[in-house]
Design a protein around this motif. Structure first.
Motif, PDB file in Angstrom:
ATOM      1  N   PRO A   1       0.791  -1.142   0.647  1.00  0.00           N
ATOM      2  CA  PRO A   1       0.158   0.016   0.107  1.00  0.00           C
ATOM      3  C   PRO A   1       1.003   1.200  -0.102  1.00  0.00           C
ATOM      4  O   PRO A   1       1.506   1.758   0.805  1.00  0.00           O
ATOM      5  N   ALA A   2       0.421   2.496  -0.983  1.00  0.00           N
ATOM      6  CA  ALA A   2       1.412   3.527  -0.893  1.00  0.00           C
ATOM      7  C   ALA A   2       1.376   4.029  -0.078  1.00  0.00           C
ATOM      8  O   ALA A   2       2.574   4.756   0.571  1.00  0.00           O
ATOM      9  N   ASP A   3       0.316   4.489   0.981  1.00  0.00           N
ATOM     10  CA  ASP A   3       0.376   5.128   1.812  1.00  0.00           C
ATOM     11  C   ASP A   3       1.610   4.521   3.262  1.00  0.00           C
ATOM     12  O   ASP A   3       1.863   5.536   3.670  1.00  0.00           O
TER      13      ASP A   3
ATOM     14  N   PRO B   1      -3.467   5.549  -4.999  1.00  0.00           N
ATOM     15  CA  PRO B   1      -5.278   6.152  -4.198  1.00  0.00           C
ATOM     16  C   PRO B   1      -4.636   6.769  -3.371  1.00  0.00           C
ATOM     17  O   PRO B   1      -4.225   6.609  -2.662  1.00  0.00           O
ATOM     18  N   GLY B   2      -5.462   8.372  -3.079  1.00  0.00           N
ATOM     19  CA  GLY B   2      -5.394   8.717  -1.656  1.00  0.00           C
ATOM     20  C   GLY B   2      -4.288   9.234  -1.064  1.00  0.00           C
ATOM     21  O   GLY B   2      -4.122   9.810  -0.512  1.00  0.00           O
TER      22      GLY B   2
ATOM     23  N   PRO C   1       4.051  15.778   5.163  1.00  0.00           N
ATOM     24  CA  PRO C   1       3.584  14.628   3.852  1.00  0.00           C
ATOM     25  C   PRO C   1       3.500  13.520   5.294  1.00  0.00           C
ATOM     26  O   PRO C   1       3.255  13.609   5.940  1.00  0.00           O
ATOM     27  N   ARG C   2       3.078  12.534   4.687  1.00  0.00           N
ATOM     28  CA  ARG C   2       2.345  11.327   5.455  1.00  0.00           C
ATOM     29  C   ARG C   2       3.083  10.821   6.453  1.00  0.00           C
ATOM     30  O   ARG C   2       4.336  10.390   5.853  1.00  0.00           O
ATOM     31  N   ARG C   3       2.832  10.313   7.331  1.00  0.00           N
ATOM     32  CA  ARG C   3       3.704   9.737   8.962  1.00  0.00           C
ATOM     33  C   ARG C   3       3.100   8.498   9.003  1.00  0.00           C
ATOM     34  O   ARG C   3       2.378   9.382   9.996  1.00  0.00           O
ATOM     35  N   ILE C   4       3.703   7.639   9.007  1.00  0.00           N
ATOM     36  CA  ILE C   4       3.351   6.106   9.670  1.00  0.00           C
ATOM     37  C   ILE C   4       4.463   6.204  11.297  1.00  0.00           C
ATOM     38  O   ILE C   4       5.325   6.334  11.042  1.00  0.00           O
TER      39      ILE C   4
ATOM     40  N   SER D   1      -5.484   1.580   3.089  1.00  0.00           N
ATOM     41  CA  SER D   1      -6.627   1.892   1.930  1.00  0.00           C
ATOM     42  C   SER D   1      -6.350   1.057   0.989  1.00  0.00           C
ATOM     43  O   SER D   1      -7.526   0.883   0.116  1.00  0.00           O
ATOM     44  N   GLY D   2      -4.535   0.688   0.344  1.00  0.00           N
ATOM     45  CA  GLY D   2      -4.699   0.597  -0.839  1.00  0.00           C
ATOM     46  C   GLY D   2      -5.230  -1.622  -0.512  1.00  0.00           C
ATOM     47  O   GLY D   2      -4.846  -2.368  -1.094  1.00  0.00           O
ATOM     48  N   LEU D   3      -5.426  -1.323   0.790  1.00  0.00           N
ATOM     49  CA  LEU D   3      -5.317  -3.337   0.527  1.00  0.00           C
ATOM     50  C   LEU D   3      -7.329  -3.358   0.809  1.00  0.00           C
ATOM     51  O   LEU D   3      -8.012  -3.289   1.200  1.00  0.00           O
ATOM     52  N   PRO D   4      -6.720  -5.295   0.212  1.00  0.00           N
ATOM     53  CA  PRO D   4      -8.138  -5.439  -0.349  1.00  0.00           C
ATOM     54  C   PRO D   4      -8.592  -6.503   0.870  1.00  0.00           C
ATOM     55  O   PRO D   4      -7.206  -6.522   1.939  1.00  0.00           O
TER      56      PRO D   4
END
Ligand SMILES: Cc1cc2nc3c(=O)[nH]c(=O)nc-3n(C[C@H](O)[C@H](O)[C@H](O)COP(=O)(O)O)c2cc1C
Ligand code: SF4
Ligand code: FES
Lengths: 445, 241, 911
Positions: free
Chosen positions: C369-371, C532-533, C771-774, C785-788
């Protein structure tokens, strides 16, 4: 003329029947040195060796006790016995291994105890099949007898000894090449630094590498005390030396002689020793310490057999191999044959040695074959100069090991001592010394 | 399927156990292979490589550094004639020339009957008995054309089978025990497999070689000539003092 | 003894009489070179251990007994060292060595590949003697003999420097060539009948200082003086190795590795080196294609017209017509990992602001997942390779990111980095790992959770014995500074396992991640918004919409679909337009059935690509793209390093850069997206993306910036403090080293530019989003979000014959059925054969012997493959190569399942 022949330190059992067996060994004081050593502190055994001032007998003549003292403080420590003996005209270790393997084992164990070695490897030149069999037999006996293995003679000291065959490569006598070979690799000498295996040796561990003859002296040193040993010889050359005499003498063979007691003249001419030049011909030249050493002429005959005396005269005692050439010997052929040896035996790492040895071999061969040119002599000296700048003694070294700088010795000796003979080859378009089967034999080599 | 025999594989593994690092067993293992096949065979190289965790290219590269390893099949007897300085001065090239003519082959070649492979060797360390030859690394010193003929005849007739084993056999005495001391370099490995008590003492060949034998007394011709390496060593105990 | 100074500390030496400051630990030869004194050499290579064999580098060193000749490559600098590199003695020694090297060297320079760029030739001219004194016969060997299908050796030219054999053993760990023989009969040889097969074999050709080793793809292709060159970045995987691309007559003929200190150290894998052949393929797309009205497939209804060449204008108007008719959420853009950063940005902007869709995804269901990738704290390659512990949760790095394998191998062997692996099957790094945990496919997350836990592990986890997991957990817990290499250990497991593993491991204090995504510029695509997202600059849609609307105009409010989501929707007939942006989902998506169905059911498919492929077969319009070496741009690697892509040749026909195609589409849709040139695109990027504010194209193109700039999440960029000159002996043949000796003008972008220095903030404008930060705390919120939806559909059934179903492990080999590989004649056959590997016990249970044909049946499809027994395969699993020619493992995979189960059945001979 009668030479002073001293006590036999390492060849005392050579005349015994089945001298290589445990029975013969025990019947002649065998393993007493080891038993005694095991009652001493390892440091004291080391000290006895230091006090004896025994120099290495493998060619470099380094003080054995000092070498042990240089071990890096780390575990494990290994002892590697150099029994690769391949220096042309040297055949003393061959005799010591075949005739008295227990003495070598005992000497190795004394050293192993002094340095607290974790394991001992005896690297034996592969071609010495009989020596390997006798050594392995002796080891089996020694294990059974309790002289090797666990808790030796109940002392609490344990060490294993492994006999390891080589496979035919002169360079593996060089101690770092030997270690590579023992590690199962191509026998490439290791580049220095580190300068000594004592710091980084077998598997990177501190390691002592000693020659067969060197170690064979230790039972005597421990049994009789370092003073008894030190009393033999003089100056830096103490104890006895196995002299391997070959070439144009009546009685070629190994002679154990006390250092400094005997001159080259005595070695070659004494009836109990060399017995004189074959058919009473004139002596032309002799090589005093193996083919890496510069040659001597008749004017050097009165130099005593002592490391420093030989060095002062511009050559070396080396491994104790003396090869005599009489007036029928062709200097070009002799120097060429030695060049060919270095060419075949260069390990091939260093450009000057790998390519220079081949070049010298080819030019020398051309001269011997009668296709030489006068300019070849200057060319040869310049090639030698590029291998070892200055072509001097001791040689300058620009290669990884000293095989390279040894190449010029015989070529330069030949050209310097017998230039006329070289020129005669060139003038005649052939070798003036009959018989000459060499060309035919080499056409297919 | 390994190419090495069951017994040899076991011997090879026992060799490996003698060293802190596997690769150290390479040369001994190659001797073992050469003992089995008469030369270092390609199939065997692959076995050895696998046993030691090396590539066949490394095993071959290392083997080819050493003169004793033959990567191509050789004759039953490999005859090495030393032509280095001491032997040369004693007529080694004349001797070599004679053997070449007599066998009809040249150094590097094998006789048509597959009996002999001839080699022109560097110093073999028997210079006190120059010129010398080895046959499958068994030494014969003070060689002359005549003695060579007698020796060749004995070899062909099988009279020296006990003294001169087939090419590749190096040490016929097996180690009787494994590692016992343990210690920093590795644990005790206990007794070695396949202890051969009959060979662990004295082999027939050793029994038949006499040492020392004074030079030139020709005790029984070339066949029983011992490596007289100790012939004049120092002064004999008896004649000393 | 004096104290040994710390590695790198200043050491004062005297070089030819002048004071020079060297670094402790370096060799004299390197110190001298940095000080501008070049000492000639052959065997020394700056990336390998010195061996001091050739003796060319002899210099005079002062010792206790005066000056003596010593090899500069083997003497470490020491305080007070005095060295003389130019003196009669040195000159004589070097002349001597050169002469020795030449005596056995053939004089065939005019027909030698190296002629004109040969160090031996050059040094002979520079230092050598005039004429030869060697009149004897030279050494003879058979002329070039192959050592592998790619490499030949001419042993007569070899100078025995052992660079090649040392590379094979020391660097790559594949000693398939070794020195053989002795003295001057020493040769380099493979084992007869066993070619030197290595993923890295081309390096030995590059580092051979003479023309002894030759590469088949280059042999006789060009002469050095005809070559033109540009420095660029390899786009064959996501590592971003620096290369010199060389062309002759407007055709790329050779790639050489450039030594980039933070990335590839001069090495390349064979894929990166030899795939240039595809550029010159006659099958390159040069003109747009479209399906013209009349179907030719007589009769059969639904048969589509074949693709035929059309004009750009016709092709684009057809595309635009369909786009104009489609609703935003029924448009999907799949792909973009092939695109340079700029193109990814423009396409991302086109999709969001013109097409009104957030259905954009550069990954094909085969990544992460990209995020998550964007949000995890990132490590650089250097950081990973100097970390005390690296945890590999990844595919086989040796196959997918080959040069990273070389770096990790070096770290593990020389640098004291411990490797720990979590993988369902052995990999190229397994032998170097302290431990390798073999989990049951599909249950990766459980292992990762156990490893990240504070509690002792007492029970088996996912088939891994408790003791092994516990030992690994304890190691992880006790080693600060862990770096996780995170990717998909197997393509037949869903992404959720790896994603959850990443999330779980992110809880460890101080951890950082190096993503192991393979495909080319996938990180550029993610960083520039093709996910996506996620908007350019790793900005989440929610956080960034205000900012981007300010710059771009309206953007979609809801996160769009991932590739698998788009394919799902298309397969259900609810997708109007699918854009394939250099993507071949039929070959690369793990779920082939889904991909095929989706492309069939989509109303309109447009592909932008360089080749026709399995997916373009479904396209209505195909637009030809210019690819690497044919256009300029920039690239982002796994560390987030942005580096320059140079152009050397012209694209075939009318093929053009992807960004231009996007701009054209926008224009035709009546919008100007402000992309008039690459410069204008970069200017906008720097305004819009705080992450990239510090990246200046001028810098990237300069000598100083050749190693690129690592973008940091705090808006800083770091360029290396110093760029070393290329060692001409390590990089002979590379001339660009001198092309851009210094950055043009002032270095405007200073290192470590602060956040916000890029975008100009005026009152009323929104604040740029971070930027996104986990990290700790927001794991749940971070989502995936990209996960099925992870939904393992149970139903394990026993195979006929009583063998229980096996879990499939599918991994990509370096050589596969990919288009570029298959379009490169020299390497297309190098892929492994399609086999299924089982543990010998499973094989025995099947009653099959190696070589027997097995049928593998999953709920998706079936395949037949010969079986091999392999002890390194875990019992209960079946290992297959993904996408090798002739076999599509993707036929078996159900992307929505956590794992894929297959039953196996032995076929009778002949069936
Ligand atoms: C080319 C070369 C060959 C050598 N060959 C031998 C040899 O065959 N046997 C030996 O003991 N030492 C040989 N040496 C010397 C060894 O390197 C080493 O000095 C010796 O084994 C140390 O033992 P020692 O101190 O007891 O003499 C050789 C040295 C060189 C450079
Ligand atoms: S000097 Fe000769 S033998 Fe010694 S390491 Fe160099 S090449 Fe090998
Ligand atoms: S010996 Fe220094 S470069 Fe070769």
């Amino acid at each position: 003329m009668s030479a002073q022949i001293g006590p036999q330190v390492i060849t005392s059992r050579f005349g015994l029947s089945e001298s290589w067996t445990l029975r013969a060994y025990l019947g002649s004081g065998g393993y007493e040195g080891l038993r005694k050593a095991l009652t001493m502190a390892p440091e004291d055994v080391h000290k006895a060796t230091l006090d004896s001032s025994i120099l290495g007998r493998g060619g470099a003549g380094f003080d054995a006790g000092r070498k042990w003292g240089m071990l890096r403080k780390a575990e494990p420590v290994y002892l590697v016995v150099n029994g690769d003996e391949s220096e042309p005209a040297t055949f003393k270790d061959h005799a010591l291994i075949e005739a008295d393997p227990h003495q070598l084992i005992e000497g190795a164990l004394i050293c192993a105890y002094a340095i607290r070695a974790a394991r001992v490897f005896i690297y034996v030149r592969g071609e010495m099949a009989l020596g390997l069999e006798r050594l392995q037999s002796a080891l089996n006996e020694a294990y059974e007898y309790g002289a090797v293995g666990a808790n030796i003679f109940g002392s609490g000291f344990s060490v294993d000894v492994v006999a390891h065959p080589g496979a035919g490569a002169y360079i593996c006598g060089e101690e770092t090449a030997l270690l590579e070979s023992l590690e199962g690799k191509r026998g490439y000498p290791r580049i220095k630094p580190p300068y000594y295996p004592a710091a980084i040796g077998l598997y990177g561990a501190p390691t002592v590498v000693n020659n067969v003859e060197t170690l064979s002296n230790l039972p005597f040193v421990v049994r009789n005390g370092s003073e008894a040993f030190h009393a033999l010889g003089e100056g830096a050359s103490r104890g006895t030396k196995m002299m391997a005499l070959s070439g144009h003498v009546r009685r070629p063979g190994n002679y154990e002689l006390t250092f400094a007691d005997v001159t080259f003249r005595e070695l070659i001419y004494d009836p109990a020793l060399g017995g004189g030049v074959r058919e009473d011909r004139a002596l032309k030249a002799f090589i005093p310490g193996g083919v890496s050493a510069p040659w001597f002429g008749p004017q050097h005959l009165d130099i005593p057999l002592a490391n420093e005396k030989i060095a002062e005269a511009g050559s070396m005692a080396g491994s104790g191999a003396v090869t005599v050439m009489d007036e029928t010997a062709c200097a070009v052929r002799a120097a060429w044959r030695i060049s060919r040896f270095f060419h075949r035996e260069s390990c091939g790492q260093c450009t000057p040695c790998r390519e220079g040895s081949g070049w010298v071999d080819k030019v020398m061969r051309r001269i011997e074959d009668g296709n030489g040119r006068e300019a070849d002599l200057d060319l040869l000296m310049d090639i030698c100069d590029n291998i070892s700048p200055g072509v001097r003694w001791p040689p300058a070294q620009t290669t990884i090991c000293v095989l390279g700088p040894s190449i010029p010795s015989s070529v330069a000796s030949g050209i310097r001592m017998f230039k006329d003979e070289f020129l005669e080859h060139i003038r005649l378009g052939g070798c003036p010394f009959p018989p000459d089967r060499l060309r035919a034999s080499l056409a297919h080599a | 399927m390994p190419h090495l025999s069951e017994d040899n594989l076991e011997r090879a593994r026992a060799l490996v156990a003698l060293y802190p690092e596997k690769r150290s067993a390479l040369i001994p293992a190659l001797h073992l292979l050469q003992e089995q096949d008469g030369y270092v065979s390609p199939e065997g190289i692959e076995d050895v490589a696998e046993l030691l965790g090396l590539t066949p290219a490394e095993v071959r590269g290392t083997a080819s550094f050493y003169d004793m390893f033959h990567l191509e099949p050789v004759g039953k007897y490999v005859v090495a004639v030393c032509t280095n300085i001491a032997c040369m001065l004693a007529g080694a090239y004349e001797l070599l020339h004679h053997i070449e003519e007599s066998l009809g082959t040249h150094p590097g070649g094998t006789t048509e009957d597959g009996m002999f492979t001839l080699e022109d060797a560097e110093c073999l360390a028997l210079c006190g008995n120059a010129p010398c030859v080895t046959v499958n690394w068994r030494y014969f010193g003070d060689m002359t054309p005549e003695r060579w003929e007698a020796l060749a005849e004995d070899l062909r007739a099988g009279r020296l089978d006990a003294e001169v084993p087939p090419h590749g056999t190096l040490c016929r005495v097996r180690r009787s025990v494994g590692l016992l001391a343990g210690g920093a370099a590795g644990g005790a490995t206990g007794p070695m497999p396949a202890v051969d008590v009959t060979t662990s003492r004295t082999t027939p060949a050793m029994a038949s070689t006499v040492l020392p034998a004074p030079a030139g007394d020709g005790a029984g011709g070339a066949a029983s000539r011992s490596p007289g390496t100790g012939a004049q060593a120092g002064r004999q105990a008896g004649e000393g003092s | 003894m004096p104290e040994t100074p710390e590695r790198g500390a200043a050491v004062n030496i005297t070089l030819d009489g002048r004071p020079v400051v060297a670094r402790a630990g370096e060799m004299l030869i390197a110190a001298a070179e940095r000080a501008g004194t070049y000492i000639p050499r052959f065997c020394y290579h700056p990336r390998m251990k010195p061996v001091g064999m050739c003796r060319m580098c002899l210099v005079e060193l002062k010792g206790p007994r005066g000056f003596s000749l010593q090899p500069a490559c083997y003497v470490p600098v020491a305080e007070g060292m005095e060295a003389v590199t130019e003196s009669p003695a040195v000159k004589k020694a070097q002349d001597g060595v050169l002469e020795f090297l030449l005596i056995n060297h053939p004089l065939d320079c005019p027909v030698c590949d190296k002629g004109g760029e040969c160090p031996l030739q050059d040094q002979t001219l520079a230092y050598g003697p005039g004429e030869t004194r060697f009149v004897e016969e030279k050494r003879h060997w058979d002329k070039p003999v192959p050592v592998s299908s790619l490499v030949l050796i001419d042993r007569e030219r070899c100078i025995q420097c052992a660079r090649c054999t040392r590379f094979a053993e020391e660097v790559a760990g594949e000693p398939g060539i070794d020195l053989a023989g002795r003295s001057d009969a020493t040769e380099v040889a493979n084992y007869p009948g066993q070619p030197y097969d290595s993923n890295f074999s081309g390096n030995v050709v590059q580092i051979c200082p003479v023309g002894a080793l030759l590469a088949k793809p280059y042999r006789f292709r060009a002469r050095p003086w005809d070559l033109q060159q540009v420095e660029t970045t390899c786009t064959m995987c996501a590592l971003g190795c620096r290369v010199a691309a060389q062309s002759s007559a407007d055709e790329v003929v050779r790639f050489l590795g450039v030594d980039s200190d933070p990335v590839n150290w001069g090495w390349l894998c064979d894929k990166g080196r030899f795939l240039f052949e595809a550029l010159n393929s006659p099958r390159r797309l040069s003109y747009p294609l479209a399906r013209r009205a009349e179907p030719v497939g007589n009769g059969s209804s639904g048969a589509r017209a074949p693709l035929a060449e059309v004009s750009w204008s016709d092709a684009l108007s057809e595309v635009v017509t369909h786009l104009a008719e489609a609703r935003g959420d029924r448009i999907g853009v799949i792909g973009g990992a092939r695109l340079p950063n700029e193109d990814a940005y423009v396409w991302s902007k086109l999709a969001r602001s013109v097409l009104a869709t957030d259905n954009v995804d550069a990954q094909l269901g085969d990544g992460l997942p990209a995020d998550l990738v964007a949000g995890l704290p990132r490590a650089t390659i250097d950081e990973a390779c100097s970390a005390p512990l690296v945890l590999l949760v990844a595919p086989d790095i040796k196959e997918e990111l080959p040069v990273l394998y070389l770096r990790l191998r070096h770290a593990a062997r020389e640098g004291g980095t411990k490797l720990l692996e979590v993988s369902p099957a052995a990999t190229g790094l397994t032998g170097l790992c302290a431990a390798s945990l073999r989990y049951r496919p599909g249950e990766l997350a459980a292992v990762a959770r156990a490893l990240s836990g504070r509690e002792k592990v007492t029970a088996d986890v996912a088939g891994v014995p408790a003791a092994e997991v516990e030992a690994a957990r304890a190691l992880v817990a006790s080693t600060p500074g862990l770096v996780v290499v995170l990717g998909r250990p197997s393509l037949s497991e869903s992404a959720s396992g790896a994603a959850q593993a990443g999330l779980a491991l992110a809880e460890l204090p101080g951890v950082s991640f190096l993503p192991a995504l393979r495909r080319a510029n996938v990180h550029g695509a993610i960083d520039f918004g093709l996910a996506p997202g996620l908007l350019p600059g790793r900005v989440g849609l929610a956080e960034g919409s205000e900012w981007f609307e300010h710059h771009w105009g309206p953007v979609p409010a809801q996160p769009g679909l991932s590739t698998l989501g788009m394919l799902d929707r298309a397969a259900a007939g609810r997708m109007d337009v699918l854009v394939l942006l250099g993507a071949d989902p039929v070959s690369d998506c793990p779920d082939r059935a889904l991909a095929k169905q989706a492309l069939e059911k989509a109303r309109f498919v447009v592909a932008v690509d360089a080749f026709e492929n399995a997916s373009t077969a479904y396209a209505d319009v195909v637009l030809p793209a210019a690819i690497y070496t044919e256009r300029r741009g920039s690239f982002t690697n796994i560390e987030g390093r942005v580096s320059w892509l140079g152009q050397k040749v012209t694209a075939p026909g009318t093929a053009r850069p992807d960004w231009m195609i996007a701009a054209e589409i926008a224009t035709r849709l009546g919008r100007d997206i402000g992309a008039s040139s690459l410069d204008s695109v970069w200017a906008e990027i720097r305004r819009v993306s705080p992450l990239h504010a510090s990246v200046e194209p001028d810098l990237l193109m300069s000598y100083r910036g050749r190693d690129g700039v690592v973008v940091g999440t705090d808006g800083t960029g770091a360029v290396p403090a110093e760029v070393s000159p290329l060692d001409p002996m390590a990089a002979h043949g590379i001339s660009s080293a001198e092309l851009h000796p210094a950055p043009p003008g002032e270095l405007r972008s200073q290192l470590h530019r602060a956040l916000g220095a890029g975008p100009v903030l005026t009152e009323g404008t929104p604040v740029p989003p971070p930027p996104r930060r986990i990290g700790l705390g927001d794991l749940e919120a971070a989502g995936t979000s990209g996960l099925p939806a992870p939904a393992h559909r149970a139903g394990a059934s026993a195979s006929p014959g009583g063998v229980p179903a096996l879990r499939l492990v599918a991994r990509r080999p370096m050589w596969d059925g990919g288009t570029l590989v298959q379009e490169s004649p020299s390497v297309r056959e190098l892929h492994p054969p399609f086999t299924v590997a089982l543990h010998p016990d499973d094989l025995a249970r099947l009653g099959a012997a190696g070589g027997a044909a097995l049928r593998l049946v999953s709920r998706r499809g079936s395949l037949v493959a010969p079986v091999v027994g392999d002890k390194s395969v875990s019992p209960g699993t079946a290992l297959v190569p993904f996408n090798v020619p002739g076999a599509a493992v993707a036929e078996l995979v159900d992307a929505a399942s956590d794992w894929t189960e297959v039953t196996v059945e032995r076929l009778e001979a002949g069936s």
